[in-house]
Design a protein around this motif. Structure first.
Motif, PDB file in Angstrom:
ATOM      1  N   SER A  57       0.833  -1.205   0.000  1.00  0.00           N
ATOM      2  CA  SER A  57       0.000   0.000   0.000  1.00  0.00           C
ATOM      3  C   SER A  57       0.868   1.256   0.000  1.00  0.00           C
ATOM      4  CB  SER A  57      -0.992  -0.005   1.170  1.00  0.00           C
ATOM      5  OG  SER A  57      -0.292  -0.020   2.379  1.00  0.00           O
ATOM      6  N   GLU A  58       2.030   1.199   0.676  1.00  0.00           N
ATOM      7  CA  GLU A  58       2.941   2.352   0.628  1.00  0.00           C
ATOM      8  C   GLU A  58       3.438   2.592  -0.786  1.00  0.00           C
ATOM      9  OE1 GLU A  58       5.992   1.725   3.526  1.00  0.00           O
ATOM     10  OE2 GLU A  58       4.864   2.794   5.087  1.00  0.00           O
ATOM     11  N   SER A  59       3.768   1.493  -1.484  1.00  0.00           N
ATOM     12  CA  SER A  59       4.229   1.646  -2.872  1.00  0.00           C
ATOM     13  C   SER A  59       3.122   2.238  -3.727  1.00  0.00           C
ATOM     14  CB  SER A  59       4.632   0.304  -3.476  1.00  0.00           C
ATOM     15  OG  SER A  59       5.363  -0.435  -2.582  1.00  0.00           O
ATOM     16  N   GLN A  63       3.079   5.762  -6.090  1.00  0.00           N
ATOM     17  CA  GLN A  63       3.110   5.514  -7.545  1.00  0.00           C
ATOM     18  C   GLN A  63       2.705   6.756  -8.324  1.00  0.00           C
ATOM     19  OE1 GLN A  63       3.827   3.282  -9.846  1.00  0.00           O
ATOM     20  NE2 GLN A  63       4.706   1.865  -8.342  1.00  0.00           N
ATOM     21  N   ASN A  64       3.390   6.975  -9.473  1.00  0.00           N
ATOM     22  CA  ASN A  64       2.976   8.081 -10.342  1.00  0.00           C
ATOM     23  C   ASN A  64       2.576   7.583 -11.721  1.00  0.00           C
ATOM     24  OD1 ASN A  64       3.419  10.248  -8.563  1.00  0.00           O
ATOM     25  ND2 ASN A  64       5.632   9.904  -8.805  1.00  0.00           N
ATOM     26  N   TYR A  71      -1.649  -0.339 -10.948  1.00  0.00           N
ATOM     27  CA  TYR A  71      -2.376  -0.241  -9.675  1.00  0.00           C
ATOM     28  C   TYR A  71      -3.148  -1.526  -9.398  1.00  0.00           C
ATOM     29  CZ  TYR A  71      -1.140   4.649  -9.939  1.00  0.00           C
ATOM     30  OH  TYR A  71      -0.432   5.805 -10.005  1.00  0.00           O
ATOM     31  N   LYS A  72      -3.742  -2.061 -10.474  1.00  0.00           N
ATOM     32  CA  LYS A  72      -4.531  -3.285 -10.312  1.00  0.00           C
ATOM     33  C   LYS A  72      -3.656  -4.438  -9.824  1.00  0.00           C
ATOM     34  CE  LYS A  72      -8.796  -3.016 -12.697  1.00  0.00           C
ATOM     35  NZ  LYS A  72      -9.585  -3.294 -13.885  1.00  0.00           N
ATOM     36  N   ASP A  73      -2.429  -4.526 -10.344  1.00  0.00           N
ATOM     37  CA  ASP A  73      -1.527  -5.597  -9.902  1.00  0.00           C
ATOM     38  C   ASP A  73      -1.229  -5.482  -8.410  1.00  0.00           C
ATOM     39  OD1 ASP A  73      -1.436  -6.820 -12.287  1.00  0.00           O
ATOM     40  OD2 ASP A  73       0.477  -5.938 -12.942  1.00  0.00           O
ATOM     41  N   PHE A  74      -0.956  -4.257  -7.972  1.00  0.00           N
ATOM     42  CA  PHE A  74      -0.702  -4.046  -6.540  1.00  0.00           C
ATOM     43  C   PHE A  74      -1.909  -4.471  -5.715  1.00  0.00           C
ATOM     44  CE2 PHE A  74       2.818  -1.257  -7.772  1.00  0.00           C
ATOM     45  CZ  PHE A  74       3.745  -1.575  -6.799  1.00  0.00           C
ATOM     46  N   LEU A  75      -3.084  -4.070  -6.185  1.00  0.00           N
ATOM     47  CA  LEU A  75      -4.300  -4.380  -5.427  1.00  0.00           C
ATOM     48  C   LEU A  75      -4.568  -5.879  -5.389  1.00  0.00           C
ATOM     49  CD1 LEU A  75      -6.571  -1.379  -6.420  1.00  0.00           C
ATOM     50  CD2 LEU A  75      -5.723  -1.944  -4.143  1.00  0.00           C
TER      51      LEU A  75
END
Ligand code: ADP
Length: 261
Positions: A57-59, A63-64, A71-75
């Motif tokens: 979540s910090e990454s 993110q820019n 974003y979807k991959d992180f989620l």
């Protein structure tokens, strides 16, 4: 006089009392240590997915990227870590429930055949996904007194493991039979196997032969300890034979005439 009525404790009796007291206090120390170890283990197990979620979540916050798929991959990763937390908590609650259930299992006369057929058909999609040949062999029709939900959970845990720890295209064979007044559910896989030195530990809470592999398959390290506790509550036993690279065989043994007194 008074002195004659007082029973004198002999030296030997003192010694016996002393050693009984020592045994008791060693037992209490052991229980206390087990409890402390368990709390430390639970904290560690919960912290691992939490740390991953925090990092992810910090990454995300920093993110820019314009590309929404990043974003979807992180989620997605966060989502699977949350699933892991949920699995651990579900298993922990099952263990608490089992501690409470010790004295009042809900015994019901059950055709173990129907229970097994149902379990196998529920696990079939999971086996199909890995192209694993999951088979049930019923040698006889067996009716026994069990707590259905609990025994179902124990059997699922063992068969689920057999599927998890068997590579694609492998085989899992479940056989139901009776031997020496015990109902036996034999679960044989031709998977990765368990090293000899690990065999005595696999029923311990949070023990895994390979932490990374267990985590990747969504394992909590509690499945076998839950199964063991359920079967022991039924006055039964779980035995295992295994060879690395060849496969494992688990035997769930439940007494046909359980002593309910
Ligand atoms: P997990 O959630 O990690 O599967 P379990 O308590 O169910 O935890 O099992 C403990 C460990 O025993 C597993 O991590 C795995 O290393 C080993 N194990 C259990 N069943 C099998 C099997 N059928 N084949 C190989 N290894 C197994």
């Amino acid at each position: 006089k008074l002195g004659k009525k007082v029973r004198i404790t002999t030296n030997d009796e003192f010694k016996q009392l002393g050693s009984a007291f020592n045994i008791m206090s060693t037992k209490l120390d052991q229980v206390d240590k087990q409890r402390k170890d368990f709390v430390a283990n639970v904290s560690h197990e919960l912290r691992t997915p939490l740390s991953s979620i925090k990092l992810l979540s910090e990454s995300l916050i920093h993110q820019n990227e314009d590309d929404i798929s990043v974003y979807k991959d992180f989620l997605k990763n966060i989502d699977s870590e949350i699933d892991r937390l949920n699995n651990i908590i579900d298993d922990l609650l099952t263990l608490v429930d089992l501690d409470k259930a010790k004295l009042n299992l809900e015994y019901k006369t059950t055709y173990i055949n129907y229970l097994l057929e149902n379990i196998i058909s529920n696990l079939m999609p999971l086996a199909d996904k890995k192209d694993i040949d999951l088979k049930l062999i019923e040698k006889e029709k067996i009716q026994i007194k069990i707590d259905q939900n609990k025994i179902q959970q124990a059997i699922i845990n063992i068969i689920h493991n057999a599927i998890k720890y068997t590579p694609e295209g492998g085989k899992v064979e479940v056989t139901l039979y009776t031997k020496n007044r015990y109902t036996i559910i034999k679960v044989k896989d031709n998977g990765i196997g368990i090293p000899k030195e690990s065999l005595p530990n696999i029923f311990e809470r949070f023990y895994r032969v390979d932490k990374a592999r267990s985590r990747n398959t969504g394992g909590t390290g509690l499945g076998l300890s839950i199964a063991y506790q359920i079967v022991t509550l039924h006055q039964g036993a779980i035995e295992v034979e295994s060879e690395v690279g060849k496969g494992s065989t688990f035997y769930i043994k439940i007494p046909n005439d359980i002593d309910l007194s």
